[in-house]
Design an enzyme around this catalytic site. Structure first.
Site, short mmCIF file in Angstrom:
data_model
loop_
_atom_site.label_atom_id
_atom_site.label_comp_id
_atom_site.label_asym_id
_atom_site.label_seq_id
_atom_site.Cartn_x
_atom_site.Cartn_y
_atom_site.Cartn_z
N ASP A 222 62.90 34.36 38.98
CA ASP A 222 62.17 35.43 38.32
C ASP A 222 60.70 35.02 38.24
O ASP A 222 60.32 34.19 37.41
CB ASP A 222 62.75 35.67 36.92
CG ASP A 222 61.95 36.70 36.14
OD1 ASP A 222 60.96 37.24 36.68
OD2 ASP A 222 62.32 36.97 34.98
N GLN B 57 56.10 36.32 35.79
CA GLN B 57 54.92 35.76 35.13
C GLN B 57 54.21 34.75 36.04
O GLN B 57 53.28 34.08 35.59
CB GLN B 57 55.31 35.08 33.81
CG GLN B 57 55.89 36.02 32.77
CD GLN B 57 54.85 36.97 32.17
OE1 GLN B 57 53.64 36.78 32.32
NE2 GLN B 57 55.33 37.99 31.48
N LYS C 140 52.21 43.82 35.99
CA LYS C 140 51.64 42.61 35.41
C LYS C 140 50.61 41.97 36.32
O LYS C 140 50.05 40.93 36.00
CB LYS C 140 52.75 41.59 35.11
CG LYS C 140 53.75 42.04 34.03
CD LYS C 140 54.66 40.90 33.63
CE LYS C 140 55.97 41.39 33.05
NZ LYS C 140 55.87 41.82 31.66
C1 PLP Z 1 59.66 36.65 32.80
C2 PLP Z 1 59.87 38.11 32.89
N1 PLP Z 1 60.92 38.57 33.59
C3 PLP Z 1 61.17 39.88 33.73
C4 PLP Z 1 60.35 40.82 33.15
C5 PLP Z 1 60.71 42.25 33.32
O1 PLP Z 1 59.71 42.95 34.01
P1 PLP Z 1 59.78 44.54 33.96
O2 PLP Z 1 59.72 44.92 32.52
O3 PLP Z 1 58.57 45.00 34.70
O4 PLP Z 1 61.05 44.94 34.59
C6 PLP Z 1 59.22 40.38 32.42
C7 PLP Z 1 58.29 41.30 31.77
O5 PLP Z 1 58.58 42.15 30.97
C8 PLP Z 1 59.00 39.01 32.29
O6 PLP Z 1 57.96 38.55 31.59
#
Ligand code: PLP
Ligand code: PLP
Lengths: 418, 155, 418, 155
Positions: free
Chosen positions: A210, A213, A236
């Protein structure tokens, strides 16, 4: 103005972000320190979005008219940009989704419906970590409930790092997939990919990273990571909302079953049966987020124009400065690594007994936008026995002056509730 | 893109109809439903016949007709060279200005240069060529081990 | 200029759509007749999108800072607009997805993982029709493969309507779900909802209506339809790409299990288990398509300012005109109802032996954008023994003059290939 | 939104601590982790005590303190009226300008008017009130059938 080595020319950069000029609460200038939640969008991206809708808007693929061909070229061009940005071996390995959460769920569902050797079932194990975002926890809980697979995880050390001391017990021959965050959105921790990947490869488990960030803040090279899948999200990284990415290794995308069914993802359909298009289209059912993908492409152009190495250096300088300054605030405790080493630019902390909601609210009254709560990572709060944290997070337009404003703001908070 | 040559081949296709062959393939272009059934007949390394039936747009039909013109009677090595050159032209996105040597190789098929600018139509133009390649591989694998394209080129 | 009763003031309306001024191929004015694939976007929607990114952009929910509160209010405000637009009993019944395809897959997956009485398994049957969009076929094929449920469908009559003569054999006591299109994107047929819903209710089956080609073109009242779920997509109704809607009855959304897991859809998460937020959030994992939902809200404001009844009347007038004029073109055969009765403004046809790809290409050279192919409804082409069709489709900015241009263009096509 | 009254209650909460009760509930605000454990003690229809323990922001803590002030010693009918009036105020999105009669009912709780403008904080202010309502329902259902709110109002 504080000058730190490695800082970008934020004066110039901030001109690209109209929202940063906003004035709140009768005269307070916006200090936007909520970049880990979402980043702001430069006018270069908005210009591309507007131009798309004003000049080229059409549904993509299979059109023979000019607009359809232009829209398709722009959409597929965005895929090329993403592929280059993450050093993907092939553009066909880049799948557009609506956000990182969909990307992560997509992998979980592929594996749930896969044939051997990928199939996740009651005899197999799934490994995550205690510092995952809920979007990398709940899909695996659902998969585990629905298949009977066992969900395991790495715990955390007191200083906010992964505890890999029991790695050989956590990742075993039964492990089919290891999914973990590259940089934590709550702790800021930058995790040691190599050790985990090596063990996963040893037992033949797939690895999903993932990078939500990470992608916005540092050079990302999926080949160097040696992962099987990498997920991240557009909003982001200066892109629009409504767009995410899943990168996956070509042979896996060939072997694994589709997830959402519908237009665009098929090869041929009859009422009795259907066959599927090759990846990436196999995983992109329906009209894709066309303008959003194009917007993400523009965001990547923008980030590249500044340089991911430079952005990383800028944020490292800011983080080092912030970690030091924050530690001088009485009663402030950083949750996560308390040095700038191996960490990203999201810093969580508690401030004595003052509840983060109150911290956030009083900061907001001064124009300072931080996030408070469990940051979609509640297990981390449970682990450290706190109800929530306040989190400040920086990006390429953040300045030392904004960190000073935060520190002053926190003094004000302390006096207010003192 | 609709060169006179293309329209001519479309309206008066050469060699259309299914005749005796060593191998038969059926290819479909899923995005538009173009279809072709194609047979190849070899006499050793020489292409004795390429026969076909199909339905589809003018580009896919004309392309099959041109293919028949160009390949029948050729040695496999030369045919492969033609096929590869045509593929290169079609994937050029309109960037290649065909030179004399290309024209010499492709003859009528050079008329498809304009089609390469239209991504949606490139597949139409390539349909019969891909079918031929596939049918040839099948025909040769059932008779004797075929020379690989690379080896053939350097031969 | 041809004047027909019921037409809108297209001269004024077209000023809202910058793209309609585009000039193609050295001087050909764009005649955009591909509205069933995607609609164009008025500047009122683009203005709202720009304002969002320049003034209010933040992640939604759980933020205590001004931007987060503004973004949340705008996002949830868009939900209110959608709810009013379709006359939903409750705003909490409106789920934002990325497109209609996701909405349809969402229902299929809910039912696949549901408990009784909703559970779809090998003893149950799923009913669709032969005129569905692939996005309402493939999800059910996947569900049927994965659960063993039997997939059945209504066939078509020669004049392009649903053959309901065997309705009692198709929909039986075993049927758990009936999913069908309100207005077909290839045939234009407007289907008789009431007869199908009545029979489904008789046997206790749920009803899902694919309103992707209805929501943009006519007043939509989910209560009057008496369906259990209704799906549609933003980009066909003047909204941005990347946004879809699933409306579902409250008690069903409460009872049925979630689909995608992640941030925002949870109530509380621990490593061991999680509980879910109430609908709609339960079905909105991750950062939602925030600006896209807001853009869809703006599109709804725009459509309402013109009036859905007026849009319907406009399109009916155009359709009647087009059906007549097209039938005068030699060798042209309409695939689908050949009168304007109970049909939408998408008209498919064949033109003698000329392949639709050639028709579309030569029309494009005259600036006329139509769609050619199987329109993601290949079973319809199989049913009528044709490889593909050419489809012209109209919207609120379409004019009789554009239909005249199409007819002239088709004459040119005939001469060209004649 | 941080009225002096609210800060006072936050810093010096009234009636905090868990004491003997007829029913106990535990409520959580999932978005921010605010928690409260709350007990009610009834003497017939009279609220003898509301005791609580919890963690959370100043708004949720002060609100529990104000609740204790307002409700202890009240008859159930009056307490319900106060609870409903507070709910109305908190759901007003800052649109209600509290009038005299509202002030008379809500006393210190009127200070929360400003909080109603902040959707993210309304839940904090309501946490203890929802817990009280829930605990009351439990306490009364275990003793005797409680008068329903509607009936109580018209009584
Ligand atoms: C580490 C991490 N993983 C996953 C997500 C999920 O991203 P999204 O909300 O754009 O699906 C986020 C942010 O919200 C995140 O900071
Ligand atoms: C009838 C119908 N259903 C479903 C869809 C799928 O919509 P989307 O591609 O936005 O998911 C479409 C349009 O493509 C359609 O016309």
């Amino acid at each position: 103005m504080t000058q730190l080595p490695g800082l970008l020319d934020t004066e110039a950069i901030r001109k690209d972000f109209p929202i940063l000029d906003r004035v709140l609460h009768d005269g307070k200038k916006l200090v936007y320190l909520d970049n880990a939640a979402t980043s702001q969008t430069p006018r270069q991206v908005l210009d591309v979005l507007n131009e798309y809708y004003e000049q080229h808007n059409a549904n993509v693929h299979r059109g023979v008219h000019v607009l359809a061909e232009e829209a398709t070229a722009l959409y597929e061009g965005a895929r090329d940009k993403v592929a280059a940005f993450i050093n993907a071996p092939s553009r066909d390995e880049v799948i557009f989704t609506k956000n990182a959460s969909e990307s992560l769920n997509l992998v979980a569902n592929m594996l749930g419906w896969a044939d051997e050797p990928y199939k996740v079932d009651h005899e197999t194990e799934i490994v995550i970590t205690e510092m995952e975002h809920h979007s990398n926890i709940v899909p695996w809980q659902l998969l585990s409930q629905r298949t009977g697979a066992k969900l395991k995880w790495f715990g955390l050390t007191d200083d906010g790092r992964l505890d890999l001391s029991n790695i050989n017990e956590v990742i075993t021959e039964k492990t089919k997939i290891v999914s973990f965050v590259l940089v934590s959105n709550i702790l800021g921790t930058h995790n040691p990919v190599e050790a985990i990947v090596r063990r996963a490869q040893e037992v033949g488990a797939l690895v999903l990273i993932d990078a939500s960030q990470a992608a916005p803040h540092m050079p990302l090279d999926v080949q160097a990571l040696q992962a099987d899948f990498v997920a991240f999200t557009g909003h982001k990284m200066c892109g629009p909302t409504g767009i995410g990415v899943l990168w996956g290794r070509q042979e896996l995308l060939e072997d694994l079953p589709p997830f959402l069914g519908g237009g665009e993802m098929i090869e041929t359909v009859s009422m009795h049966s259907s066959t599927y298009a090759p990846a990436p289209h196999k995983f992109e059912a329906g009209t894709p987020p066309i303008s959003q993908a194009i917007g993400l492409g523009a965001a990547i152009d923008y980030l590249n124009s500044i340089g991911m190495e430079n952005i990383l250096r800028h944020e490292q300088a800011l983080t080092e400065y912030a970690v030091k300054k924050l530690q001088d605030v009485p009663d402030l405790k950083i949750i996560g690594p308390d040095t700038a080493e191996d960490r990203g630019a999201a810093i969580s902390f508690t401030l004595g007994d003052i509840h983060p909601h109150d911290v956030g609210q009083v900061l907001d009254e001064q124009g300072i936008a931080v996030r408070v709560g469990h940051h979609c990572a509640r297990p981390v709060c449970l682990r450290y026995g706190i109800p929530a944290t306040t989190r400040a997070s920086f990006y390429l337009y953040s300045t030392p002056g904004e960190i000073d404003a935060l520190v002053d703001g926190l003094e004000h908070v302390r006096n207010f509730f003192g | 893109m609709y060169q006179e040559v293309i329209l001519d081949h479309y309206k008066h296709p050469h060699g259309r109809g299914l005749r005796d062959g060593d191998a038969e393939v059926h290819h479909v272009n899923p995005t538009c439903g173009d279809e072709i059934t194609l047979r190849v007949k070899y006499a050793g390394e020489t292409i004795e016949d390429v026969s076909y039936e199909g339905q589809g747009c003018s580009i896919s039909q004309a392309s099959a007709s041109v293919l028949n013109d160009l390949l029948v009677g050729k040695e496999l090595t030369d045919a492969r060279k033609i096929q590869e050159t045509f593929l290169e032209l079609m994937q050029s996105k309109g960037q290649i200005e065909p030179d004399d040597s290309m024209e010499e190789i492709l003859e009528d098929a050079i008329a498809f240069a304009g089609v390469s600018k239209y991504p949606a139509r490139v597949k139409c133009a390539l349909l019969s060529w891909m079918a031929w390649k596939d049918a040839t591989a099948q025909a040769l694998s059932t008779s004797e081990a075929p020379p690989r394209a690379e080896e053939a080129k350097t031969a």
